[in-house]
Design an enzyme around this catalytic site. Sequence first.
Site, PDB file in Angstrom:
ATOM      1  N   SER A  89     -20.531  31.009 -17.042  1.00 24.91           N
ATOM      2  CA  SER A  89     -21.805  30.735 -17.719  1.00 24.91           C
ATOM      3  C   SER A  89     -22.350  31.975 -18.417  1.00 24.91           C
ATOM      4  O   SER A  89     -22.054  33.113 -18.035  1.00 24.91           O
ATOM      5  CB  SER A  89     -22.840  30.251 -16.704  1.00 24.91           C
ATOM      6  OG  SER A  89     -22.394  29.093 -16.057  1.00 24.91           O
TER       7      SER A  89
HETATM    8  N1  SAH Z   1     -20.559  28.742 -11.664  1.00 19.69           N
HETATM    9  C1  SAH Z   1     -19.656  29.193 -12.709  1.00 19.69           C
HETATM   10  C2  SAH Z   1     -19.640  28.241 -13.872  1.00 19.69           C
HETATM   11  C3  SAH Z   1     -18.535  27.312 -13.694  1.00 19.69           C
HETATM   12  S1  SAH Z   1     -18.355  26.067 -14.923  1.00 19.69           S
HETATM   13  C4  SAH Z   1     -19.991  30.607 -13.104  1.00 19.69           C
HETATM   14  O1  SAH Z   1     -20.357  31.377 -12.232  1.00 19.69           O
HETATM   15  O2  SAH Z   1     -19.843  30.996 -14.263  1.00 19.69           O
HETATM   16  C5  SAH Z   1     -18.483  24.638 -13.893  1.00 19.69           C
HETATM   17  C6  SAH Z   1     -17.390  24.436 -12.883  1.00 19.69           C
HETATM   18  O3  SAH Z   1     -17.702  23.209 -12.213  1.00 19.69           O
HETATM   19  C7  SAH Z   1     -16.000  24.268 -13.441  1.00 19.69           C
HETATM   20  O4  SAH Z   1     -15.143  25.230 -12.889  1.00 19.69           O
HETATM   21  C8  SAH Z   1     -15.601  22.844 -13.017  1.00 19.69           C
HETATM   22  O5  SAH Z   1     -14.227  22.712 -12.675  1.00 19.69           O
HETATM   23  C9  SAH Z   1     -16.490  22.622 -11.817  1.00 19.69           C
HETATM   24  N2  SAH Z   1     -16.733  21.227 -11.446  1.00 19.69           N
HETATM   25  C10 SAH Z   1     -16.855  20.141 -12.248  1.00 19.69           C
HETATM   26  N3  SAH Z   1     -17.099  19.040 -11.519  1.00 19.69           N
HETATM   27  C11 SAH Z   1     -17.134  19.429 -10.214  1.00 19.69           C
HETATM   28  C12 SAH Z   1     -17.335  18.744  -8.979  1.00 19.69           C
HETATM   29  N4  SAH Z   1     -17.533  17.415  -8.915  1.00 19.69           N
HETATM   30  N5  SAH Z   1     -17.310  19.468  -7.845  1.00 19.69           N
HETATM   31  C13 SAH Z   1     -17.096  20.806  -7.862  1.00 19.69           C
HETATM   32  N6  SAH Z   1     -16.880  21.498  -9.008  1.00 19.69           N
HETATM   33  C14 SAH Z   1     -16.909  20.826 -10.171  1.00 19.69           C
END
Ligand code: SAH
Length: 237
Positions: A89
Amino acid sequence: MTGFLRSVILFSVFVIAGSAAGSVSAQDDVFAARRQEMVETQIKERGITDERVLEAMAKVERHLFVAEELRQKAYKDTPLPIGYGQTISQPYIVAYMTEAARLGPDDTVLEIGTGCGYQAAVLAEIVKEVYTIEILKPLASSAGANLKRLGYDNIDVRCGDGYKGWPGDISFDAIIVTAAPPEVPEKLVDQLKIGGRMVVPVGAFFQELYLIVRTKDGVEKKALLPVVFVPMVRGGE
Ligand code: SAH
């Protein structure tokens, strides 16, 4: 080998090792300066004031959460790809969500969507314990290994569907959701303590970030700002 030759070789080895170490720390200084500038221009200037959040953002080395070839871009005002169609992010949104969750040092926090683990590391600088779930196995395992390497021993990473919450009988002071579900997952509301806060992007094409506070009578819901997150997918283990 003559004594002279041995000394020359040894001397050269020390010089090379010394300059390599020197360049690593010079590069670290460059990253530290960029990180400080990121905090000033992208985060403080946009109104984030929580000192603990600012300190955590200044401390966590975002460049260590992206691929080597993206490190020079790590302190820019933007999300970056982390593989598997996912992103790390934008720094501001990480700071914004962390501040919105009103965290304290004794809190236990759940994050949905570990990705590369950057948000989890920021949370771990502020609270007591972080639980984080990632649905994609390769991301869950590389984030877990990276966080361990960086010395975080208060983060528990697991692979699974965060829509269903953390398995077992556990509740949280705060929940930060970093993938957008179409509606607020009921199970996550259930896992908030009374007085607990959830920060969650909701929606499909148009998403809104919400702050949800669990009260003894139900929930209070407040729209914070329009956002763009990857969709929350369902399934997994
Ligand atoms: N928190 C991260 C951003 C990750 S983007 C950071 O620190 O930058 C969002 C993430 O959510 C992705 O890796 C995606 O695979 C995950 N995701 C999507 N649906 C999900 C679910 N149902 N349970 C857990 N993770 C999920």
